[in-house]
Design an enzyme around this catalytic site. Structure first.
Site, PDB file in Angstrom:
ATOM      1  N   SER A  21       0.788  -1.205  -0.120  1.00  0.00           N
ATOM      2  CA  SER A  21       0.092   0.000   0.003  1.00  0.00           C
ATOM      3  C   SER A  21       0.877   1.291  -0.178  1.00  0.00           C
ATOM      4  O   SER A  21       0.444   2.106  -0.733  1.00  0.00           O
ATOM      5  CB  SER A  21      -0.959  -0.096   1.176  1.00  0.00           C
ATOM      6  OG  SER A  21      -1.862  -0.982   0.974  1.00  0.00           O
ATOM      7  N   THR A  64      -4.966  -3.118   8.844  1.00  0.00           N
ATOM      8  CA  THR A  64      -4.795  -4.575   8.356  1.00  0.00           C
ATOM      9  C   THR A  64      -4.727  -5.281   9.365  1.00  0.00           C
ATOM     10  O   THR A  64      -4.714  -4.873  10.702  1.00  0.00           O
ATOM     11  CB  THR A  64      -3.555  -4.569   7.384  1.00  0.00           C
ATOM     12  OG1 THR A  64      -3.512  -5.771   6.695  1.00  0.00           O
ATOM     13  CG2 THR A  64      -2.307  -4.129   8.025  1.00  0.00           C
ATOM     14  N   LYS A  68      -8.540  -5.258  12.138  1.00  0.00           N
ATOM     15  CA  LYS A  68      -9.663  -4.852  11.378  1.00  0.00           C
ATOM     16  C   LYS A  68     -10.842  -5.049  12.042  1.00  0.00           C
ATOM     17  O   LYS A  68     -12.013  -4.312  11.960  1.00  0.00           O
ATOM     18  CB  LYS A  68      -9.833  -5.607  10.167  1.00  0.00           C
ATOM     19  CG  LYS A  68      -8.677  -5.429   8.865  1.00  0.00           C
ATOM     20  CD  LYS A  68      -9.088  -6.316   7.800  1.00  0.00           C
ATOM     21  CE  LYS A  68      -8.054  -5.953   6.392  1.00  0.00           C
ATOM     22  NZ  LYS A  68      -8.508  -6.608   5.314  1.00  0.00           N
ATOM     23  N   ASP A 108     -12.381  -3.430   1.006  1.00  0.00           N
ATOM     24  CA  ASP A 108     -12.253  -4.762   0.356  1.00  0.00           C
ATOM     25  C   ASP A 108     -13.452  -5.353  -0.465  1.00  0.00           C
ATOM     26  O   ASP A 108     -12.946  -5.795  -1.364  1.00  0.00           O
ATOM     27  CB  ASP A 108     -11.893  -5.992   1.484  1.00  0.00           C
ATOM     28  CG  ASP A 108     -10.610  -5.559   2.153  1.00  0.00           C
ATOM     29  OD1 ASP A 108      -9.776  -5.049   1.450  1.00  0.00           O
ATOM     30  OD2 ASP A 108     -10.691  -5.850   3.590  1.00  0.00           O
ATOM     31  N   GLY A 131     -14.654 -20.457   0.380  1.00  0.00           N
ATOM     32  CA  GLY A 131     -14.177 -19.769   1.554  1.00  0.00           C
ATOM     33  C   GLY A 131     -14.884 -19.219   2.388  1.00  0.00           C
ATOM     34  O   GLY A 131     -16.168 -19.040   2.125  1.00  0.00           O
ATOM     35  N   ALA A 132     -14.686 -19.307   3.705  1.00  0.00           N
ATOM     36  CA  ALA A 132     -15.491 -18.747   4.592  1.00  0.00           C
ATOM     37  C   ALA A 132     -14.610 -18.032   5.675  1.00  0.00           C
ATOM     38  O   ALA A 132     -15.229 -17.695   6.870  1.00  0.00           O
ATOM     39  CB  ALA A 132     -16.265 -19.831   5.498  1.00  0.00           C
ATOM     40  N   GLY A 133     -13.588 -17.330   5.375  1.00  0.00           N
ATOM     41  CA  GLY A 133     -12.494 -16.571   6.080  1.00  0.00           C
ATOM     42  C   GLY A 133     -13.013 -15.113   5.977  1.00  0.00           C
ATOM     43  O   GLY A 133     -13.981 -14.830   5.513  1.00  0.00           O
ATOM     44  N   GLY A 134     -12.005 -14.168   6.444  1.00  0.00           N
ATOM     45  CA  GLY A 134     -12.225 -12.680   6.563  1.00  0.00           C
ATOM     46  C   GLY A 134     -12.710 -12.250   5.154  1.00  0.00           C
ATOM     47  O   GLY A 134     -13.463 -11.549   5.132  1.00  0.00           O
ATOM     48  N   ARG A 155     -14.582 -25.486   3.300  1.00  0.00           N
ATOM     49  CA  ARG A 155     -13.936 -26.535   3.994  1.00  0.00           C
ATOM     50  C   ARG A 155     -14.603 -26.951   5.314  1.00  0.00           C
ATOM     51  O   ARG A 155     -15.114 -28.206   5.562  1.00  0.00           O
ATOM     52  CB  ARG A 155     -12.564 -26.460   3.960  1.00  0.00           C
ATOM     53  CG  ARG A 155     -11.824 -27.746   4.628  1.00  0.00           C
ATOM     54  CD  ARG A 155     -10.261 -27.404   4.791  1.00  0.00           C
ATOM     55  NE  ARG A 155      -9.871 -26.216   5.622  1.00  0.00           N
ATOM     56  CZ  ARG A 155      -8.585 -25.721   5.890  1.00  0.00           C
ATOM     57  NH1 ARG A 155      -7.470 -26.519   5.399  1.00  0.00           N
ATOM     58  NH2 ARG A 155      -8.290 -24.851   6.649  1.00  0.00           N
ATOM     59  N   GLY A 239      -5.891 -11.669  -8.432  1.00  0.00           N
ATOM     60  CA  GLY A 239      -6.091 -10.890  -7.327  1.00  0.00           C
ATOM     61  C   GLY A 239      -5.618  -9.438  -7.108  1.00  0.00           C
ATOM     62  O   GLY A 239      -5.965  -8.909  -6.075  1.00  0.00           O
TER      63      GLY A 239
HETATM   64  P1  NAP Z   1      -8.754 -16.495   6.332  1.00  0.00           P
HETATM   65  O1  NAP Z   1      -9.642 -15.493   7.054  1.00  0.00           O
HETATM   66  O2  NAP Z   1      -7.498 -17.010   6.941  1.00  0.00           O
HETATM   67  O3  NAP Z   1      -9.532 -17.531   5.518  1.00  0.00           O
HETATM   68  C1  NAP Z   1      -8.887 -18.578   4.577  1.00  0.00           C
HETATM   69  C2  NAP Z   1     -10.011 -19.357   3.989  1.00  0.00           C
HETATM   70  O4  NAP Z   1      -9.202 -20.439   3.468  1.00  0.00           O
HETATM   71  C3  NAP Z   1     -10.864 -20.234   5.162  1.00  0.00           C
HETATM   72  O5  NAP Z   1     -12.130 -20.385   4.728  1.00  0.00           O
HETATM   73  C4  NAP Z   1     -10.127 -21.720   5.034  1.00  0.00           C
HETATM   74  O6  NAP Z   1     -10.848 -22.542   5.214  1.00  0.00           O
HETATM   75  C5  NAP Z   1      -9.727 -21.471   3.463  1.00  0.00           C
HETATM   76  N1  NAP Z   1      -8.628 -22.626   3.359  1.00  0.00           N
HETATM   77  C6  NAP Z   1      -7.371 -22.473   3.794  1.00  0.00           C
HETATM   78  N2  NAP Z   1      -6.625 -23.688   3.424  1.00  0.00           N
HETATM   79  C7  NAP Z   1      -7.734 -24.534   2.865  1.00  0.00           C
HETATM   80  C8  NAP Z   1      -7.443 -25.590   2.083  1.00  0.00           C
HETATM   81  N3  NAP Z   1      -6.189 -26.199   2.128  1.00  0.00           N
HETATM   82  N4  NAP Z   1      -8.659 -26.260   1.533  1.00  0.00           N
HETATM   83  C9  NAP Z   1      -9.745 -25.597   1.365  1.00  0.00           C
HETATM   84  N5  NAP Z   1      -9.745 -24.354   2.112  1.00  0.00           N
HETATM   85  C10 NAP Z   1      -9.024 -23.708   2.785  1.00  0.00           C
HETATM   86  O7  NAP Z   1      -7.885 -15.711   5.087  1.00  0.00           O
HETATM   87  P2  NAP Z   1      -8.438 -14.431   4.407  1.00  0.00           P
HETATM   88  O8  NAP Z   1      -7.829 -13.171   5.221  1.00  0.00           O
HETATM   89  O9  NAP Z   1      -9.808 -14.394   3.980  1.00  0.00           O
HETATM   90  O10 NAP Z   1      -7.542 -14.319   3.116  1.00  0.00           O
HETATM   91  C11 NAP Z   1      -7.398 -15.411   2.153  1.00  0.00           C
HETATM   92  C12 NAP Z   1      -6.699 -15.067   0.854  1.00  0.00           C
HETATM   93  O11 NAP Z   1      -6.962 -13.866   0.418  1.00  0.00           O
HETATM   94  C13 NAP Z   1      -5.058 -14.914   1.249  1.00  0.00           C
HETATM   95  O12 NAP Z   1      -4.289 -15.673   0.331  1.00  0.00           O
HETATM   96  C14 NAP Z   1      -4.864 -13.544   1.133  1.00  0.00           C
HETATM   97  O13 NAP Z   1      -3.672 -13.173   0.736  1.00  0.00           O
HETATM   98  C15 NAP Z   1      -5.885 -13.200   0.091  1.00  0.00           C
HETATM   99  N6  NAP Z   1      -6.256 -11.565   0.025  1.00  0.00           N
HETATM  100  C16 NAP Z   1      -6.429 -11.095  -1.012  1.00  0.00           C
HETATM  101  C17 NAP Z   1      -6.637  -9.739  -1.014  1.00  0.00           C
HETATM  102  C18 NAP Z   1      -6.681  -8.990  -2.261  1.00  0.00           C
HETATM  103  O14 NAP Z   1      -7.066  -7.720  -2.253  1.00  0.00           O
HETATM  104  N7  NAP Z   1      -6.496  -9.628  -3.397  1.00  0.00           N
HETATM  105  C19 NAP Z   1      -7.292  -9.301   0.017  1.00  0.00           C
HETATM  106  C20 NAP Z   1      -7.302  -9.941   1.400  1.00  0.00           C
HETATM  107  C21 NAP Z   1      -6.668 -11.211   1.132  1.00  0.00           C
HETATM  108  P3  NAP Z   1     -11.849 -22.893   6.499  1.00  0.00           P
HETATM  109  O15 NAP Z   1     -13.176 -22.390   6.154  1.00  0.00           O
HETATM  110  O16 NAP Z   1     -11.878 -24.541   6.606  1.00  0.00           O
HETATM  111  O17 NAP Z   1     -10.833 -22.376   7.749  1.00  0.00           O
END
Ligand code: NAP
Length: 273
Positions: A21, A64, A68, A108, A131-134, A155, A239
């Site tokens: 950034s 970040t 957040k 975001d 996915g179900a993360g942040g 997952r 991305g």
């Molecule tokens: P997070 O909150 O840790 O969530 C990660 C997600 O990935 C969870 O749903 C997790 O599954 C899933 N996951 C991880 N390993 C897996 C596997 N082997 N098989 C299946 N599902 C799996 O992370 P986040 O902050 O959302 O970020 C996710 C990705 O987005 C990162 O790579 C980050 O660098 C990228 N990102 C990009 C931007 C952009 O502007 N382009 C912005 C933010 C983040 P569960 O549901 O089972 O936990």
């Protein structure tokens, strides 16, 4: 040239040393001849940092990991979508009748929507969100703002069902991904990210069910998912577009100016091209 009138911006989080950034926003300020600068602030004491924003008359910051969510109760105001998402990545410090007011929002989801919109129209479209993360959470609520029909696939069942209940959309386990269809598929997991960049959650034969495939992983830029999607005839969005366009939205909030998107893209791309 930094002088007595330079306006200050920055990013608060920990770590921030890897953040792209500062390069992106400083390139934009320079391109427009704006007397503004954007700095990295490694922050552990988030409460102290927010008091400092007002005291030091810093105009705005990106937020970040890991702050957040924790910034939210410390803000004076938060917009409706950021509140639903439960995460703020942008703070603007407004001056209201001599009082400094901290206003939080989330760009975001704006970045994700605008990135996907480069290839399709969102209203009424069906999107499979992986996915179900942040990030999935922000993107899910954001796509719904634009009138998208969501299918969530992830997952861990309890977490996935929990988010799907909040989004009021169906949830599917990853084992059912091959049977899901939609206008677009968005990977919002970390799967495909370097160094484990030889994997994809989506079987090749099911990719032709989608017109557009977006991956929010930006390292590498062309993930295995995107390469396979392109080979299957899908239009793809990488991305870096989401990262860029969330930054563009921040820039617009802070300055009220039209962001120099090409300059910001160039600053982000660097050696990633
Ligand atoms: P997070 O909150 O840790 O969530 C990660 C997600 O990935 C969870 O749903 C997790 O599954 C899933 N996951 C991880 N390993 C897996 C596997 N082997 N098989 C299946 N599902 C799996 O992370 P986040 O902050 O959302 O970020 C996710 C990705 O987005 C990162 O790579 C980050 O660098 C990228 N990102 C990009 C931007 C952009 O502007 N382009 C912005 C933010 C983040 P569960 O549901 O089972 O936990």
């Amino acid at each position: 040239m930094i002088n007595g009138k330079t306006k200050l911006y920055g990013i608060i989080g920990n770590p921030v040393g890897h953040s792209l950034s500062p390069a992106m926003h400083n390139a934009a300020f320079a391109a427009l001849g704006e007397n503004r600068v954007y700095l990295p602030f490694p922050v552990e004491d988030v409460e102290g940092a927010l008091v400092g924003l007002k005291a030091l008359e810093i105009c705005g910051v990106s937020v970040t990991i890991p702050h957040k969510q924790t910034v939210i109760p410390l803000l004076d105001r938060i917009d409706a979508v950021a509140e639903k998402i439960g995460a703020v990545n942008t703070i603007v410090v407004n001056d209201e009748e001599g009082n400094k007011v901290l206003c939080g929002s989330n760009t975001d989801w704006v970045g994700a929507n605008r990135a996907l919109e480069t290839e399709m129209s969102l209203r009424g479209a069906t999107v499979v969100l992986l996915g179900a993360g942040g990030s999935a959470r922000a993107i899910g609520f954001g796509l719904q703002e634009a009138g998208v029909e969501l299918l969530l696939c992830s997952r861990t069942e309890a977490k996935g069902r929990g988010l799907a209940a909040e989004l009021d959309c169906p949830w599917y386990p990853l084992s059912e991904i091959a049977g899901l269809q939609g206008d677009a598929l968005v990977n919002a997991t970390s799967v495909g990210m370097a160094p484990r960049d030889d994997v994809s959650l989506v079987p090749v034969h099911s990719l032709q069910s989608f017109k557009v495939v977006m991956d929010i992983v930006y390292s590498p830029l062309q993930t295995r998912l995107l390469k396979e999607a392109r080979a299957a005839g899908c239009r793809t969005v990488n991305g870096l577009e989401m990262l860029l366009l969330q930054g563009v939205a921040q820039f617009e909030i802070w300055t009220g100016l039209r962001a120099p998107v090409a300059v910001m893209r160039e600053a982000l791309s660097g050696d990633r091209k």
